[in-house]
Scaffold this motif. Structure first.
Motif, PDB file in Angstrom:
ATOM      1  N   LYS A  91      26.144  10.442   1.824  1.00  0.00           N
ATOM      2  CA  LYS A  91      25.861  11.871   1.721  1.00  0.00           C
ATOM      3  C   LYS A  91      26.789  12.539   0.716  1.00  0.00           C
ATOM      4  CE  LYS A  91      25.574  16.106   4.494  1.00  0.00           C
ATOM      5  NZ  LYS A  91      25.717  16.685   5.866  1.00  0.00           N
ATOM      6  N   GLU A  92      28.089  12.247   0.810  1.00  0.00           N
ATOM      7  CA  GLU A  92      29.051  12.881  -0.088  1.00  0.00           C
ATOM      8  C   GLU A  92      28.901  12.403  -1.526  1.00  0.00           C
ATOM      9  OE1 GLU A  92      32.674  14.246   2.840  1.00  0.00           O
ATOM     10  OE2 GLU A  92      33.057  12.696   1.349  1.00  0.00           O
ATOM     11  N   LEU A  93      28.524  11.134  -1.679  1.00  0.00           N
ATOM     12  CA  LEU A  93      28.349  10.598  -3.024  1.00  0.00           C
ATOM     13  C   LEU A  93      26.958  10.905  -3.582  1.00  0.00           C
ATOM     14  CD1 LEU A  93      30.066   7.116  -2.619  1.00  0.00           C
ATOM     15  CD2 LEU A  93      30.986   9.133  -3.759  1.00  0.00           C
ATOM     16  N   GLN A  94      26.083  11.419  -2.714  1.00  0.00           N
ATOM     17  CA  GLN A  94      24.710  11.771  -3.102  1.00  0.00           C
ATOM     18  C   GLN A  94      23.962  10.551  -3.640  1.00  0.00           C
ATOM     19  OE1 GLN A  94      24.501  15.805  -5.086  1.00  0.00           O
ATOM     20  NE2 GLN A  94      26.735  15.568  -5.159  1.00  0.00           N
ATOM     21  N   LEU A  95      24.090   9.445  -2.889  1.00  0.00           N
ATOM     22  CA  LEU A  95      23.453   8.190  -3.258  1.00  0.00           C
ATOM     23  C   LEU A  95      22.639   7.646  -2.086  1.00  0.00           C
ATOM     24  CD1 LEU A  95      26.502   6.459  -4.994  1.00  0.00           C
ATOM     25  CD2 LEU A  95      24.538   7.504  -6.133  1.00  0.00           C
TER      26      LEU A  95
END
Length: 227
Positions: A91-95
């Motif tokens: 989620k934080e890396l948007q992957l």
């Protein structure tokens, strides 16, 4: 960029960008490394580095600039936290997935442990339980490869005794001031790729190669920087 082939058949770039202590500059560093430097190997750890969200922003901006999807990351958690931790990382890396997910340290810390931890804060961890969860992440295609960091030969040998998926990568400190030859040979024998961190030495460990007199002398002779 030169690359190495892992047991899975996937390739890992020979040179990567470590983001430890990048802080607020992590986003800029990642964008610059990817867009201008051609990096496709990025290393981050949520709890240890504290810049995972910034790294994700950097990757997103680089993607807008035409990044080919090949990124590698590291992390560590206890067995019951492995899957939730990965979901948070994605989620934080948007992957949607990671190319490489690593057990960062072969131990766990007591809740509320100080940093750096005291002797009583360092606890054993459920190695088999953690690795089974790591294997499940790979089976669910949330990660392409799994591996370990900072393991000893004894701990890695123990891990190999029950693995279904052999670690693709073992990441450890290794440079001319800390050769780690025994571990390197053990990994070669078991076809585990070795990634060396702190290749320029480590000030914390008293092995700062950038200011080493021998390195400096060689660099001047070759008309190169110490790095």
């Amino acid at each position: 960029m030169e690359s190495f082939r892992l047991l899975s058949g996937h390739k890992i770039p020979a040179v990567g960008l470590g983001t430890w202590r990048s802080g607020s500059q992590a986003t800029h560093a990642v964008v610059t490394a990817i867009v201008e430097g051609g990096y496709r190997h990025i290393d981050t750890v949520k709890n240890e580095y504290g810049d995972q969200r910034e790294v994700g922003q950097g990757i997103k901006r680089a993607m807008h600039a035409g990044l080919e999807r090949r990124d590698l990351f590291t992390y560590f958690l206890r067995a019951e936290r492995v899957c939730p931790a990965l979901q948070n990382t994605l989620k934080e890396l948007q992957l949607e997935y990671l190319d490489l997910y690593l057990v960062h340290w072969p131990f766990r810390l007591r809740e509320g442990a100080s940093k750096p931890p005291k002797a009583g804060d360092v606890l054993d961890f459920d190695m088999e339980g953690v690795w089974r969860e790591m294997e499940n992440l790979a089976k669910d295609n949330l990660v392409r490869n799994i591996g370990v960091c900072n393991f000893t030969v004894t701990k890695l040998n123990k891990l190999l005794g029950f693995t279904e998926l052999i670690p693709a990568v073992c990441q450890m400190e290794m440079h001319p001031g800390w050769r780690n030859d025994t571990m390197l040979e053990f990994c070669k024998k078991n076809e585990i790729h070795v990634t060396a961190y702190s290749p320029l030495g480590s000030q914390e460990g008293g092995r700062d190669l950038i200011h080493d007199q021998t390195v400096d002398r060689i660099a001047k002779k070759l008309n190169k920087t110490p790095g």
